[in-house]
Motif scaffolding. Structure first.
Motif, PDB file in Angstrom:
ATOM      1  N   ILE A 111     -24.271-101.105 -47.797  1.00 25.23           N
ATOM      2  CA  ILE A 111     -25.033 -99.864 -47.668  1.00 25.23           C
ATOM      3  C   ILE A 111     -24.006 -98.773 -47.390  1.00 25.23           C
ATOM      4  N   LEU A 112     -23.897 -97.846 -48.323  1.00 27.27           N
ATOM      5  CA  LEU A 112     -22.959 -96.734 -48.204  1.00 27.27           C
ATOM      6  C   LEU A 112     -23.751 -95.486 -47.861  1.00 27.27           C
ATOM      7  N   SER A 113     -23.364 -94.847 -46.765  1.00 23.44           N
ATOM      8  CA  SER A 113     -24.009 -93.588 -46.377  1.00 23.44           C
ATOM      9  C   SER A 113     -22.970 -92.490 -46.405  1.00 23.44           C
ATOM     10  N   VAL A 114     -23.406 -91.312 -46.833  1.00 17.29           N
ATOM     11  CA  VAL A 114     -22.537 -90.139 -46.809  1.00 17.29           C
ATOM     12  C   VAL A 114     -23.268 -89.040 -46.049  1.00 17.29           C
ATOM     13  N   VAL A 115     -22.518 -88.365 -45.184  1.00 17.05           N
ATOM     14  CA  VAL A 115     -23.021 -87.180 -44.493  1.00 17.05           C
ATOM     15  C   VAL A 115     -21.985 -86.085 -44.736  1.00 17.05           C
ATOM     16  N   GLU A 116     -22.430 -85.007 -45.359  1.00 19.45           N
ATOM     17  CA  GLU A 116     -21.558 -83.854 -45.534  1.00 19.45           C
ATOM     18  C   GLU A 116     -22.044 -82.782 -44.567  1.00 19.45           C
ATOM     19  N   SER A 117     -21.127 -82.301 -43.729  1.00 16.55           N
ATOM     20  CA  SER A 117     -21.511 -81.362 -42.673  1.00 16.55           C
ATOM     21  C   SER A 117     -20.589 -80.143 -42.665  1.00 16.55           C
ATOM     22  N   GLY A 118     -20.993 -79.128 -41.920  1.00 19.12           N
ATOM     23  CA  GLY A 118     -20.197 -77.910 -41.787  1.00 19.12           C
ATOM     24  C   GLY A 118     -20.702 -76.748 -42.620  1.00 19.12           C
ATOM     25  N   PHE A 119     -21.819 -76.926 -43.290  1.00 24.80           N
ATOM     26  CA  PHE A 119     -22.341 -75.854 -44.157  1.00 24.80           C
ATOM     27  C   PHE A 119     -22.692 -74.593 -43.377  1.00 24.80           C
ATOM     28  N   GLY A 120     -23.070 -74.745 -42.108  1.00 22.36           N
ATOM     29  CA  GLY A 120     -23.452 -73.586 -41.300  1.00 22.36           C
ATOM     30  C   GLY A 120     -22.303 -72.641 -41.005  1.00 22.36           C
ATOM     31  N   LEU A 121     -21.066 -73.105 -41.194  1.00 20.95           N
ATOM     32  CA  LEU A 121     -19.890 -72.273 -40.920  1.00 20.95           C
ATOM     33  C   LEU A 121     -19.372 -71.554 -42.159  1.00 20.95           C
ATOM     34  N   LEU A 122     -19.926 -71.883 -43.324  1.00 28.26           N
ATOM     35  CA  LEU A 122     -19.414 -71.309 -44.570  1.00 28.26           C
ATOM     36  C   LEU A 122     -19.645 -69.807 -44.654  1.00 28.26           C
ATOM     37  N   SER A 123     -18.721 -69.120 -45.310  1.00 31.22           N
ATOM     38  CA  SER A 123     -18.878 -67.672 -45.503  1.00 31.22           C
ATOM     39  C   SER A 123     -19.884 -67.376 -46.605  1.00 31.22           C
ATOM     40  N   ARG A 124     -20.193 -68.376 -47.459  1.00 32.24           N
ATOM     41  CA  ARG A 124     -21.216 -68.169 -48.483  1.00 32.24           C
ATOM     42  C   ARG A 124     -22.543 -68.749 -47.990  1.00 32.24           C
ATOM     43  N   ASP A 125     -23.616 -68.506 -48.715  1.00 31.60           N
ATOM     44  CA  ASP A 125     -24.960 -68.936 -48.318  1.00 31.60           C
ATOM     45  C   ASP A 125     -25.011 -70.455 -48.137  1.00 31.60           C
ATOM     46  N   PRO A 126     -25.236 -70.929 -46.906  1.00 29.69           N
ATOM     47  CA  PRO A 126     -25.221 -72.373 -46.679  1.00 29.69           C
ATOM     48  C   PRO A 126     -26.339 -73.117 -47.415  1.00 29.69           C
ATOM     49  N   VAL A 127     -27.489 -72.489 -47.585  1.00 35.09           N
ATOM     50  CA  VAL A 127     -28.600 -73.174 -48.265  1.00 35.09           C
ATOM     51  C   VAL A 127     -28.270 -73.395 -49.735  1.00 35.09           C
ATOM     52  N   VAL A 128     -27.657 -72.403 -50.375  1.00 31.59           N
ATOM     53  CA  VAL A 128     -27.239 -72.557 -51.773  1.00 31.59           C
ATOM     54  C   VAL A 128     -26.189 -73.659 -51.880  1.00 31.59           C
ATOM     55  N   ALA A 129     -25.219 -73.650 -50.962  1.00 33.62           N
ATOM     56  CA  ALA A 129     -24.163 -74.668 -50.985  1.00 33.62           C
ATOM     57  C   ALA A 129     -24.738 -76.064 -50.757  1.00 33.62           C
ATOM     58  N   MET A 130     -25.658 -76.192 -49.803  1.00 33.37           N
ATOM     59  CA  MET A 130     -26.267 -77.503 -49.531  1.00 33.37           C
ATOM     60  C   MET A 130     -27.078 -77.982 -50.723  1.00 33.37           C
ATOM     61  N   SER A 131     -27.810 -77.082 -51.359  1.00 31.68           N
ATOM     62  CA  SER A 131     -28.613 -77.452 -52.520  1.00 31.68           C
ATOM     63  C   SER A 131     -27.729 -77.969 -53.647  1.00 31.68           C
ATOM     64  N   SER A 132     -26.643 -77.275 -53.907  1.00 33.10           N
ATOM     65  CA  SER A 132     -25.704 -77.685 -54.949  1.00 33.10           C
ATOM     66  C   SER A 132     -25.108 -79.057 -54.626  1.00 33.10           C
ATOM     67  N   ASN A 133     -24.691 -79.251 -53.370  1.00 32.91           N
ATOM     68  CA  ASN A 133     -24.063 -80.503 -52.999  1.00 32.91           C
ATOM     69  C   ASN A 133     -25.070 -81.645 -52.906  1.00 32.91           C
ATOM     70  N   ARG A 134     -26.333 -81.333 -52.591  1.00 33.67           N
ATOM     71  CA  ARG A 134     -27.366 -82.371 -52.621  1.00 33.67           C
ATOM     72  C   ARG A 134     -27.487 -82.917 -54.037  1.00 33.67           C
ATOM     73  N   GLU A 135     -27.547 -82.031 -55.023  1.00 30.01           N
ATOM     74  CA  GLU A 135     -27.598 -82.485 -56.418  1.00 30.01           C
ATOM     75  C   GLU A 135     -26.344 -83.277 -56.766  1.00 30.01           C
ATOM     76  N   GLY A 136     -25.188 -82.802 -56.276  1.00 30.42           N
ATOM     77  CA  GLY A 136     -23.930 -83.483 -56.545  1.00 30.42           C
ATOM     78  C   GLY A 136     -23.898 -84.894 -55.985  1.00 30.42           C
ATOM     79  N   TRP A 137     -24.261 -85.058 -54.715  1.00 31.04           N
ATOM     80  CA  TRP A 137     -24.227 -86.402 -54.119  1.00 31.04           C
ATOM     81  C   TRP A 137     -25.259 -87.322 -54.747  1.00 31.04           C
TER      82      TRP A 137
END
Length: 152
Positions: A111-137
């Motif tokens: 069972i492989l789990s991935v957690v990508e964190s730190g989006f709240g600190l980004l200078s760009r819109d974190p929701v857009v970044a999370m949405s893009s990376n959700r599709e990516g993962w």
């Protein structure tokens, strides 16, 4: 087997996903830490020449550029974490996120789990970044499962 897609947690600014892979933790570990195997499922360039905490490398994606990578945690074959940033810029809190993989044996599978964190600190819109990376993962981990199960 259909596996759940990655999910966004807007409260904690994370993207997470777990997949069940019919491969041993050692094989999964190799696929997430060896550059020649990473490119079988993630991007078109992967260089991690120094597999230790503080080691630096690069992941490349056609059309997106080369992302700087710094290794944060290595506990073979259970945990691998790295910070990756923005092409052409040094790693900084406002342009990078941390990706943390955990591997849990499940019989002859993992069972492989991935957690990508730190989006709240980004200078760009974190929701857009999370949405893009959700599709990516979702798509990249599907490719990892296909790669490892097809090579079995």
């Amino acid at each position: 087997m259909s596996q759940p897609a990655a999910v966004i947690d807007t409260e904690n600014y994370t993207v997470t996903r777990s997949v069940h892979i019919k491969a041993t933790p050692d094989r999964v570990w190799a696929a997430i830490t060896r550059g020649d195997l990473i490119t079988q499922w993630l991007g078109n360039k992967a260089e991690l020449p120094d597999l230790r905490v503080g080691g630096e490398g690069v992941f490349g994606f056609e059309g997106y550029g080369e992302f700087p990578v710094r290794i944060d945690e290595v506990d073979e074959p259970a945990v691998f974490a790295f910070t990756w940033g923005t092409p052409g810029q040094p790693l900084a809190a406002d342009n990078s996120t941390q990706v943390r993989f955990t591997l849990v044996p499940d019989g002859d599978a993992t069972i492989l789990s991935v957690v990508e964190s730190g989006f709240g600190l980004l200078s760009r819109d974190p929701v857009v970044a999370m949405s893009s990376n959700r599709e990516g993962w979702t798509s990249e981990l599907d490719e990892l499962v296909d790669y490892l199960e097809g090579a079995a």
